[in-house]
Every structure is written in structure tokens, then in C-alpha cells.
Scaffold this active site. Structure first.
Site, short mmCIF file in Angstrom:
data_model
loop_
_atom_site.label_atom_id
_atom_site.label_comp_id
_atom_site.label_asym_id
_atom_site.label_seq_id
_atom_site.Cartn_x
_atom_site.Cartn_y
_atom_site.Cartn_z
N GLY A 89 13.87 128.76 27.40
CA GLY A 89 14.56 130.03 27.61
C GLY A 89 14.32 130.54 29.02
N ARG A 90 14.50 131.82 29.21
CA ARG A 90 14.31 132.39 30.54
C ARG A 90 12.84 132.62 30.88
NH1 ARG A 90 18.54 134.10 33.39
NH2 ARG A 90 20.56 134.23 32.35
N GLU A 93 10.68 130.72 33.69
CA GLU A 93 11.04 130.99 35.08
C GLU A 93 10.14 132.05 35.70
OE1 GLU A 93 15.12 131.89 37.56
OE2 GLU A 93 14.91 132.76 35.56
N CYS A 119 12.71 122.24 26.67
CA CYS A 119 13.77 122.83 27.48
C CYS A 119 13.24 123.31 28.83
CB CYS A 119 14.44 123.95 26.67
SG CYS A 119 16.10 124.38 27.23
N HIS A 120 13.35 124.62 29.12
CA HIS A 120 12.90 125.15 30.40
C HIS A 120 11.38 125.27 30.49
CE1 HIS A 120 17.15 126.11 30.78
NE2 HIS A 120 16.95 126.33 32.06
N TYR A 139 15.38 120.57 29.86
CA TYR A 139 16.80 120.88 29.93
C TYR A 139 17.40 120.01 31.05
CZ TYR A 139 21.15 123.46 30.19
OH TYR A 139 22.48 123.79 30.18
#
Length: 197
Positions: A89-90, A93, A119-120, A139
Site C-alpha cells: 500500500g502507500r 513509501e 507488494c510495496h 509490485y
């Protein structure tokens, strides 16, 4: 089965399925999962985002749920945990901007403890400089990040020693199965008892 104490790194706008599913599934098989987020305490929430794959050039994003944290970030000691889970997800980051988070990730690699990233989540691994010489995935748009981190890119769920990586939540069945194997989790698939007539 030996119960493992697992640390799960959460953050605002973590992907909904990628935090909810492993959090619940790992508890279901008997592990103790502690969900934490920098600058937050037990009972605080992280809003989640649902990422979906609907034929666009990248994922779409929709509001998810409020995920409730179970422990205070400031009180955890990574040495007390047997394994680490990093959903996507975000959140990764911005989580990678916290030195404390990077130190936690580095601890698990230095101690050769199981790590599952999805993923991320691989963004945290690259930022923590723990990918050199490994093979992993994430991802698909993060292939460059993985390669710049010194790792070989793989398509699909990948296991490299104690590191298990997947590309996104559709990988849950295989990703979680690999992680449970690394954890040494035995699941009894006994036949249900016959019902009395």
C-alpha cells in the site's frame, strides 16, 4: 506447533487486504501478531486503502477500513520477535523515512529471522539496504527499486532463505503458505469427525 511472536509494520493507507488478511490468518493458526505504527499507540488506527487491478496502467485506490493497532510502537523491542511482516500500500513509501523502522527491518535480516514482504513492502527492504545478493519480488513497478537495491528480480511469490516476497494481495495463498513454512508452522488437516445419525 510452536507459537511465534510476529511484528507487523503498519502505516496510514496500508493496503487493506495486505494487512487484514495476514494479521487474521497468522493469528488463526496460533501466532501472536503485534501490529505497530510509528508515532501511534495501541488502540490508535491506521486508515487503509483498497488497491484493485481493473485494467488500468496501474492499480486503482479506494477507501478501506480503520485498522486498529495492538501495541505501542515506542515500546517494542525487535529482539523479542521471531518474524516480521511488511504489507504494502502507500504506507511503506513514508515508513521508510523513519530511521527506527529501517533499524527494525535491519535487525530481522541481521538475525536471519523470517521476513514476509508484500507488494510495496519491498520499498522498506530497499531503503533498509538489505536486498544485496537476494532474489525477491514486489509490485511490478518496483522492479527498478529491487534491482537498484542489489537484488535479482523474480516474477511471482519468491522465497530466498528466510525472506518471502509477493507481488500483491492476489498472491496471499502462496505467499502465506511459504511464510508459514519458513516459520515452521504445521497445520493439521485432519478429517472432520463424522456426525452422529
Amino acid at each position: 506447533m510452536t507459537e511465534r511472536q510476529i511484528l507487523l509494520l503498519a502505516g496510514d493507507f496500508v493496503e487493506d487486504y495486505e494487512i487484514m488478511v495476514p494479521f487474521q490468518a497468522l493469528q488463526m493458526v496460533g501466532h501472536d501478531v503485534h501490529a505497530v505504527c510509528p508515532e501511534k499507540e495501541a488502540g490508535d488506527v491506521c486508515p487503509t486503502a483498497v488497491h484493485d487491478f481493473e485494467g488500468d496502467q496501474t492499480y486503482t485506490e479506494k477507501p478501506g477500513h480503520n485498522f486498529e493497532l495492538t501495541h505501542d510502537f515506542d515500546s517494542i523491542d525487535p529482539e523479542e520477535y521471531d518474524a516480521l511482516v511488511i504489507p504494502g500500500g502507500r504506507a511503506p513509501e513514508y515508513l521508510r523515512t523513519y530511521d527506527e523502522v529501517l533499524e527494525i527491518v535491519q535487525h530481522f535480516f541481521e538475525a536471519e529471522k523470517p521476513v514476509a514482504a508484500l507488494c510495496h513492502g519491498v520499498q522498506l527492504l530497499a531503503a533498509a539496504d538489505v536486498l544485496e545478493g537476494r532474489t525477491c519480488t514486489g509490485y511490478p513497478a518496483l522492479e527498478t527499486d529491487v534491482r537498484l537495491g542489489g537484488a535479482e528480480w523474480a516474477d511471482g511469490v519468491t522465497r530466498d532463505e528466510t525472506l518471502v516476497t509477493g507481488q500483491a494481495w492476489p498472491d496471499h495463498p502462496e505467499w502465506l503458505a511459504e511464510f508459514l513454512e519458513v516459520l515452521g508452522t504445521d497445520i493439521d488437516h485432519a478429517e472432520p469427525a463424522a456426525a452422529d445419525d
